[in-house]
Design an enzyme around this catalytic site. Structure first.
Site, mmCIF file in Angstrom:
data_model
loop_
_atom_site.group_PDB
_atom_site.id
_atom_site.type_symbol
_atom_site.label_atom_id
_atom_site.label_comp_id
_atom_site.label_asym_id
_atom_site.label_seq_id
_atom_site.Cartn_x
_atom_site.Cartn_y
_atom_site.Cartn_z
ATOM 1 N N LYS A 176 0.870 -1.182 0.000
ATOM 2 C CA LYS A 176 0.000 0.000 0.000
ATOM 3 C C LYS A 176 0.901 1.224 0.000
ATOM 4 O O LYS A 176 1.439 1.623 1.021
ATOM 5 C CB LYS A 176 -0.908 -0.002 1.239
ATOM 6 C CG LYS A 176 -1.619 1.345 1.512
ATOM 7 C CD LYS A 176 -2.493 1.802 0.351
ATOM 8 C CE LYS A 176 -3.179 3.131 0.671
ATOM 9 N NZ LYS A 176 -2.294 4.303 0.462
ATOM 10 N N GLY A 229 5.475 5.447 9.175
ATOM 11 C CA GLY A 229 4.494 6.522 9.175
ATOM 12 C C GLY A 229 4.515 7.273 10.486
ATOM 13 O O GLY A 229 5.484 7.190 11.250
ATOM 14 N N SER A 230 3.457 7.977 10.757
ATOM 15 C CA SER A 230 3.389 8.778 11.974
ATOM 16 C C SER A 230 3.158 7.888 13.188
ATOM 17 O O SER A 230 2.674 6.756 13.081
ATOM 18 C CB SER A 230 2.263 9.801 11.867
ATOM 19 O OG SER A 230 1.007 9.157 11.958
ATOM 20 N N GLU A 251 8.175 1.783 12.021
ATOM 21 C CA GLU A 251 9.156 2.879 12.079
ATOM 22 C C GLU A 251 8.335 4.156 12.058
ATOM 23 O O GLU A 251 7.677 4.460 11.064
ATOM 24 C CB GLU A 251 10.118 2.843 10.894
ATOM 25 C CG GLU A 251 11.178 3.921 11.008
ATOM 26 C CD GLU A 251 11.647 4.442 9.660
ATOM 27 O OE1 GLU A 251 11.970 5.656 9.616
ATOM 28 O OE2 GLU A 251 11.684 3.678 8.687
ATOM 29 N N LEU A 252 8.366 4.897 13.161
ATOM 30 C CA LEU A 252 7.434 6.001 13.322
ATOM 31 C C LEU A 252 8.155 7.340 13.370
ATOM 32 O O LEU A 252 9.133 7.547 12.670
ATOM 33 C CB LEU A 252 6.580 5.749 14.572
ATOM 34 C CG LEU A 252 5.879 4.379 14.568
ATOM 35 C CD1 LEU A 252 5.115 4.152 15.860
ATOM 36 C CD2 LEU A 252 4.959 4.231 13.369
ATOM 37 N N CYS A 285 12.117 11.005 8.474
ATOM 38 C CA CYS A 285 11.889 10.627 9.877
ATOM 39 C C CYS A 285 13.108 10.927 10.736
ATOM 40 O O CYS A 285 12.986 11.440 11.850
ATOM 41 C CB CYS A 285 11.549 9.142 9.961
ATOM 42 S SG CYS A 285 9.970 8.722 9.189
#
Length: 448
Positions: A176, A229-230, A251-252, A285
């Site tokens: 996605k 993402g966040s 992984e934020l 990030c």
């Protein structure tokens, strides 16, 4: 040019024919209409991936590695066109996009080599009375269907870090991509199939992240989820996946510090600051998001930084002379503007920039940042904003760095290697880079 999703080994539109617009953030022009997947499309992709995984798993490892090698050859052949697509839809500098295509290929090579050397573990015979004549060993088997949720900021590199390890170990993937940068993922998937990957072992669904993310993570047929993402989205995905105990790899966010001591070369420190914060318009990030400078050199550093930033050119990412492109969309630019204004309202002083122009955010320098301001703690700014925080001692710099809830990466610049290593041991983050900023990633290092 028409781009479609890759589902069940075919190019397909959405089941209901719906689409969304893929825009160029630098020019505002419409690039392509992209299918907006329905729940029916997502379920078909997952079911197809489940069947495709069985066929792909049966392919011997050495042949999988040969397919990865063929994929890298195809990447090299299509390098320019792939980079141009990434630059147009993501606002990434063309040179950076070309480099990211190269990294994509290298990561596939690394995971192929790693799989070749992934040995099982044998337990010594006779280790305990009950099993003294038994042979006990482990073997690695695939998890099954892996959902790969790829962000907009590094659509090639993070496609590779998610898809390559999953495929090489015999999993299938449902990719996605971010709605702002869907096209490159479609092209990468089709090149994988052209290289020899089982067509149904790779699926690409496009459309609303909120809707598709829930449909994917709620499915009991998904065995693992990898998301970059966040932090808020990560928490949401983890909660959804818990309902069927899927593996989750996250992984934020990050609010990474760069610590500059008074013995550092200030010209090098300025170059590291720009490299860590201006790169990809600050949308990384592990970008440098807090600049901690020892007070004795803070003024001199700031003067040099202003001069260097004024010399930057931002504009058309396809122009080789451009140093910085746009943020991914106007929403992101407006959010950066809000962060700047909020920080000024807390007492910060604006030295340079501060305005937005469409999707472009002017490189912005803020000073008089105190440790109690939000930007010095947990306000992650996704844009080219440089807040300068003064400190007197290295211990104080470490305290300020550690007061954030985030702990991704950090950088330390000093000639005193002993002090740098001691500080690195105290910093609460995954990776500390000594000698430059923390906007650093080796394909072989643990990350995410």
């Amino acid at each position: 040019m028409k781009y479609q999703m890759w589902i069940n080994g075919k190019d397909v539109d959405a089941a209901d024919g719906s689409t969304f617009k893929n825009m160029n953030p630098a020019t505002g022009e419409l690039l392509w209409e992209i299918p907006a997947a329905t729940k029916e499309d997502v379920e078909l992709a997952i079911d197809s991936a489940k069947e495709g995984q069985k066929e792909w798993y049966a392919v011997p490892l050495y042949k999988k590695i040969e397919i990865f090698d063929k994929f890298r050859e195809l990447l090299a052949e299509h390098r320019q066109e792939l980079a141009e697509v990434m630059s147009k839809e993501g606002g990434k500098l063309l040179g950076d996009a070309l480099g990211e295509i190269d990294i994509l290929g290298y990561i596939f090579r690394c995971y192929g080599e790693g799989a070749r050397n992934l040995n099982g573990i044998a337990i010594p015979t006779g280790i305990e009375p009950r099993v003294e004549n038994d042979v006990i060993y482990t073997r690695f088997e695939p998890l099954g269907v892996v959902a790969c949720i790829v962000p907009f900021n590094y659509p090639a590199e993070l496609f590779a870090h998610k898809v390559a390890p999953a495929l090489i170990m015999g999993n299938s993937v449902v990719v996605k991509p971010a709605s702002d940068t869907p096209t490159s993922a479609i092209l990468f998937a089709k090149l994988l199939v052209e290289a020899g990957v089982t067509p149904t072992a790779v699926q690409v669904v496009t459309g609303s992240g909120e809707k598709i993310g829930d449909w994917i993570t709620e499915s009991s047929k998904i065995d693992a989820i990898s998301l970059t993402g966040s932090t808020a989205v990560g928490r949401h995905i983890m909660g959804k996946a818990a309902s069927h105990v899927a593996h989750v790899f996250l992984e934020l966010g990050g609010n990474d510090p760069l610590i500059i001591l008074d013995d550092a070369d200030l010209d090098e420190a300025v170059a590291a600051t720009i490299g860590g914060r201006i790169s990809n318009a600050g949308q990384t990030c592990c970008a440098t998001k807090r600049i901690l400078v020892q007070n004795s050199v803070k003024e001199a550093y700031t003067v040099k930084l202003i001069e260097a930033v004024k010399a930057l050119k931002y504009g058309d990412p396809m122009d080789p002379a451009t140093n910085m492109g746009p943020t991914i969309n106007e929403r992101t630019a407006k959010k950066a503007k809000e962060d700047i204004e909020f920080t000024i309202s807390e007492g910060a002083k604006l030295l340079l920039g501060g305005e937005i122009h469409g999707c472009f955010v002017e490189p912005t320098i803020l000073t008089d940042i105190t440790r109690d301001m939000e930007i010095a703690k947990d306000r992650e700014v996704f844009g080219p904003v440089m807040p300068i925080i003064g400190f007197d001692t290295l211990d104080e710099a470490v305290e300020i760095s550690n007061q954030s809830q985030y702990g991704l990466q950090a950088g330390i610049m000093t000639k005193d290697i002993k002090a740098a290593i001691q500080a690195a041991n105290k910093l609460e983050c995954g990776c500390v880079v000594i000698g430059t900023c923390g906007n650093y990633r080796c394909a072989h290092q643990a990350f995410g």
